[in-house]
Design an enzyme around this catalytic site. Structure first.
Site, PDB file in Angstrom:
ATOM      1  N   LYS A 150      27.612 -11.801 -17.316  1.00 48.12           N
ATOM      2  CA  LYS A 150      27.080 -10.615 -16.634  1.00 48.12           C
ATOM      3  C   LYS A 150      27.310 -10.719 -15.113  1.00 48.12           C
ATOM      4  CE  LYS A 150      23.015 -11.266 -18.672  1.00 48.12           C
ATOM      5  NZ  LYS A 150      23.424 -12.345 -19.603  1.00 48.12           N
ATOM      6  N   THR A 151      26.965 -11.885 -14.556  1.00 46.33           N
ATOM      7  CA  THR A 151      27.156 -12.074 -13.111  1.00 46.33           C
ATOM      8  C   THR A 151      28.642 -12.017 -12.758  1.00 46.33           C
ATOM      9  OG1 THR A 151      25.237 -13.523 -13.157  1.00 46.33           O
ATOM     10  CG2 THR A 151      26.628 -13.650 -11.196  1.00 46.33           C
ATOM     11  N   ASP A 172      20.098  -9.609 -10.692  1.00 49.77           N
ATOM     12  CA  ASP A 172      20.000 -10.357 -11.946  1.00 49.77           C
ATOM     13  C   ASP A 172      18.533 -10.334 -12.387  1.00 49.77           C
ATOM     14  OD1 ASP A 172      20.894 -11.873 -14.021  1.00 49.77           O
ATOM     15  OD2 ASP A 172      21.168 -13.721 -12.884  1.00 49.77           O
ATOM     16  N   THR A 224      18.485 -10.282 -19.665  1.00 49.73           N
ATOM     17  CA  THR A 224      18.570 -10.881 -21.001  1.00 49.73           C
ATOM     18  C   THR A 224      17.589 -10.163 -21.931  1.00 49.73           C
ATOM     19  OG1 THR A 224      16.983 -12.504 -20.180  1.00 49.73           O
ATOM     20  CG2 THR A 224      19.295 -13.188 -20.259  1.00 49.73           C
ATOM     21  N   ARG A 283      29.598 -20.152 -20.716  1.00 42.35           N
ATOM     22  CA  ARG A 283      28.973 -21.150 -19.835  1.00 42.35           C
ATOM     23  C   ARG A 283      28.845 -22.494 -20.553  1.00 42.35           C
ATOM     24  NH1 ARG A 283      23.809 -19.208 -17.727  1.00 42.35           N
ATOM     25  NH2 ARG A 283      24.964 -18.502 -15.906  1.00 42.35           N
TER      26      ARG A 283
HETATM   27  N1  LIG Z   1      34.842 -13.972 -20.269  1.00 40.98           N
HETATM   28  C1  LIG Z   1      34.810 -15.075 -19.530  1.00 40.98           C
HETATM   29  N2  LIG Z   1      35.944 -15.730 -19.274  1.00 40.98           N
HETATM   30  C2  LIG Z   1      35.898 -16.882 -18.562  1.00 40.98           C
HETATM   31  N3  LIG Z   1      34.759 -17.448 -18.073  1.00 40.98           N
HETATM   32  C3  LIG Z   1      33.626 -16.804 -18.301  1.00 40.98           C
HETATM   33  C4  LIG Z   1      33.581 -15.592 -19.024  1.00 40.98           C
HETATM   34  N4  LIG Z   1      32.304 -15.176 -19.110  1.00 40.98           N
HETATM   35  C5  LIG Z   1      31.576 -16.083 -18.455  1.00 40.98           C
HETATM   36  N5  LIG Z   1      32.357 -17.052 -17.972  1.00 40.98           N
HETATM   37  C6  LIG Z   1      31.921 -18.226 -17.237  1.00 40.98           C
HETATM   38  O1  LIG Z   1      30.673 -18.657 -17.799  1.00 40.98           O
HETATM   39  C7  LIG Z   1      29.757 -19.007 -16.770  1.00 40.98           C
HETATM   40  C8  LIG Z   1      28.516 -18.139 -16.882  1.00 40.98           C
HETATM   41  O2  LIG Z   1      28.846 -16.804 -16.584  1.00 40.98           O
HETATM   42  P1  LIG Z   1      27.823 -15.825 -15.819  1.00 40.98           P
HETATM   43  O3  LIG Z   1      27.039 -16.581 -14.791  1.00 40.98           O
HETATM   44  O4  LIG Z   1      28.602 -14.648 -15.379  1.00 40.98           O
HETATM   45  O5  LIG Z   1      26.865 -15.441 -17.040  1.00 40.98           O
HETATM   46  P2  LIG Z   1      25.554 -14.535 -17.047  1.00 40.98           P
HETATM   47  O6  LIG Z   1      25.638 -13.696 -18.276  1.00 40.98           O
HETATM   48  O7  LIG Z   1      25.397 -13.838 -15.740  1.00 40.98           O
HETATM   49  O8  LIG Z   1      24.423 -15.605 -17.220  1.00 40.98           O
HETATM   50  P3  LIG Z   1      22.877 -15.511 -16.772  1.00 40.98           P
HETATM   51  O9  LIG Z   1      22.299 -14.402 -17.567  1.00 40.98           O
HETATM   52  O10 LIG Z   1      22.353 -16.865 -17.155  1.00 40.98           O
HETATM   53  O11 LIG Z   1      22.885 -15.285 -15.276  1.00 40.98           O
HETATM   54  C9  LIG Z   1      30.517 -18.874 -15.463  1.00 40.98           C
HETATM   55  O12 LIG Z   1      31.074 -20.121 -15.167  1.00 40.98           O
HETATM   56  C10 LIG Z   1      31.629 -17.904 -15.785  1.00 40.98           C
HETATM   57  O13 LIG Z   1      32.770 -18.164 -14.999  1.00 40.98           O
END
Ligand SMILES: Nc1ncnc2c1ncn2[C@@H]1O[C@H](COP(=O)(O)OP(=O)(O)OP(=O)(O)O)[C@@H](O)[C@H]1O
Length: 335
Positions: free
Chosen positions: A68-69, A113, A162, A221
């Site tokens: 998401k981030t 977030d 989430t 992640r």
């Molecule tokens: N589709 C993707 N391809 C490559 N790397 C990814 C992908 N999605 C996520 N990542 C990697 O996974 C990790 C977590 O991603 P991110 O922080 O964007 O998740 P999030 O959904 O925002 O998590 P949270 O809800 O815990 O903040 C990061 O290192 C990101 O680079």
């Protein structure tokens, strides 16, 4: 209220997971998986650029670590705009939101977030900000108090959560684009692992990639975290070419089984079985019995156990499914 933006955001991430920021995909084309969502986002972003209008507000929801981030950063990059990043709980007063929104540039992206944890007064400021690009500010005191309307530069709010059900209806309805992120498939995770291994300069055999992907709980992640641990073991043992059997040994040492479950996941299933007769039981009772924090249970352990079909969330509480019970038996038999 504190902001995690630009350079500070970078430092924050580097502190938590070294070199992670540099490894994030920077464009929709580099972002692996979530194909339907990406196709739609491409259309919305291109249309907003063509019309020279800000992109409509976007709400992403889904379990942690699915991107998401990363997508919020990609949106800003694709729009060619600045991004400012916050987390819901870091805001406490309505004025906090107002001061952020009055200091952004035209078309900028504001990322919040955990938007479900935004205090109500802050949320209310967002209503007019999102709808009319304006905020109402109270001036004066007592009977002379009046409200004046301040115009804001047009902007795009990207919210992430989430827990979609905890985002209030008035806030949810103000997002023009709402997209769910799903767990990743085995082949998508393999692609992410291969890309990251190349960036790390690791020599991973196909079988090793598959072993890591199958333990990644459908989550990039976790895939990246497991890959880092494999890299640690490989460096320690001076292993140049990493094969399936080496990776399996690493995961035995880490206590991560073929499904990516660890002692903590099995403990949840066991506590449910042994202390609550398989349920149904409330999340709070379960968390207390496990000496674990409710949010960790809910955000980290539960979603994947539910996806595997080992745990069910019912109106009366959490229930151990027959598949969950069979998994525990299998695990105990095989050691
Ligand atoms: N589709 C993707 N391809 C490559 N790397 C990814 C992908 N999605 C996520 N990542 C990697 O996974 C990790 C977590 O991603 P991110 O922080 O964007 O998740 P999030 O959904 O925002 O998590 P949270 O809800 O815990 O903040 C990061 O290192 C990101 O680079």
């Amino acid at each position: 209220m504190s902001e995690i933006a630009g350079g500070r955001f970078l430092k924050e991430i580097l502190k938590r997971e070294r070199d992670d920021f540099a490894l994030r995909p920077r464009s929709l084309d580099e972002f692996v998986g979530q194909e339907r969502l990406k196709r739609n986002l491409k259309v919305f972003i291109s249309a907003s650029l063509l019309r020279k209008e800000p992109l409509d507000h976007v709400l992403f929801y889904g379990p942690p670590g699915l991107g998401k981030t990363t997508l919020a950063f990609i949106i800003a990059e694709e729009l060619g705009r600045e991004i400012r990043c916050f987390s819901g709980p870091t805001f406490s007063r309505a004025g906090d939101i107002a001061s952020v929104l009055t200091s952004i540039g035209e078309g900028d992206v504001v990322f919040i977030d955990e938007i479900h944890r935004l205090p109500r007064p802050c949320e209310e400021v967002l209503y007019t900000a999102m709808e009319d690009f304006a905020i109402d500010v109270l001036v004066g005191k007592g009977p002379g108090t009046r409200s004046i309307r301040l115009s804001l530069p047009p902007f795009t709010l990207v919210g992430a959560t989430t827990r979609l059900s905890l985002v209030s209806a008035p806030l949810r309805n103000r997002f023009g684009i709402t997209e769910k992120l799903d767990f990743y498939s085995q082949s998508e995770l393999q692609e992410i692992i291969k890309n990251t291994a190349t960036q790390f300069g690791m020599n991973l055999r196909e079988e090793a990639v598959a072993e890591i992907a199958s333990r990644s709980r459908g989550t990039p992640r976790i895939a990246k975290r497991l890959l880092r641990r494999v890299r640690d073991f490989a460096d320690y043992y001076r292993k140049k070419e990493i094969d399936g059997s080496f990776v399996r040994k690493v995961f035995r040492a880490l206590d991560v089984d073929e499904l990516g479950l660890s002692w903590a996941d099995r403990n949840l299933l066991r506590v449910l079985k042994e202390k609550f007769g398989g349920g149904p039981t409330g999340l709070n009772s379960l968390a207390t019995a496990m000496n674990e924090d409710v949010l960790t249970l809910e955000n980290f352990y539960e979603p994947y156990l539910i996806k595997l079909g080992f745990l069910a969330r019912t109106a009366r509480g959490r229930v151990l499914t027959s598949q969950g019970e069979q998994y525990l038996q299998r695990f105990d038999q095989n050691g």
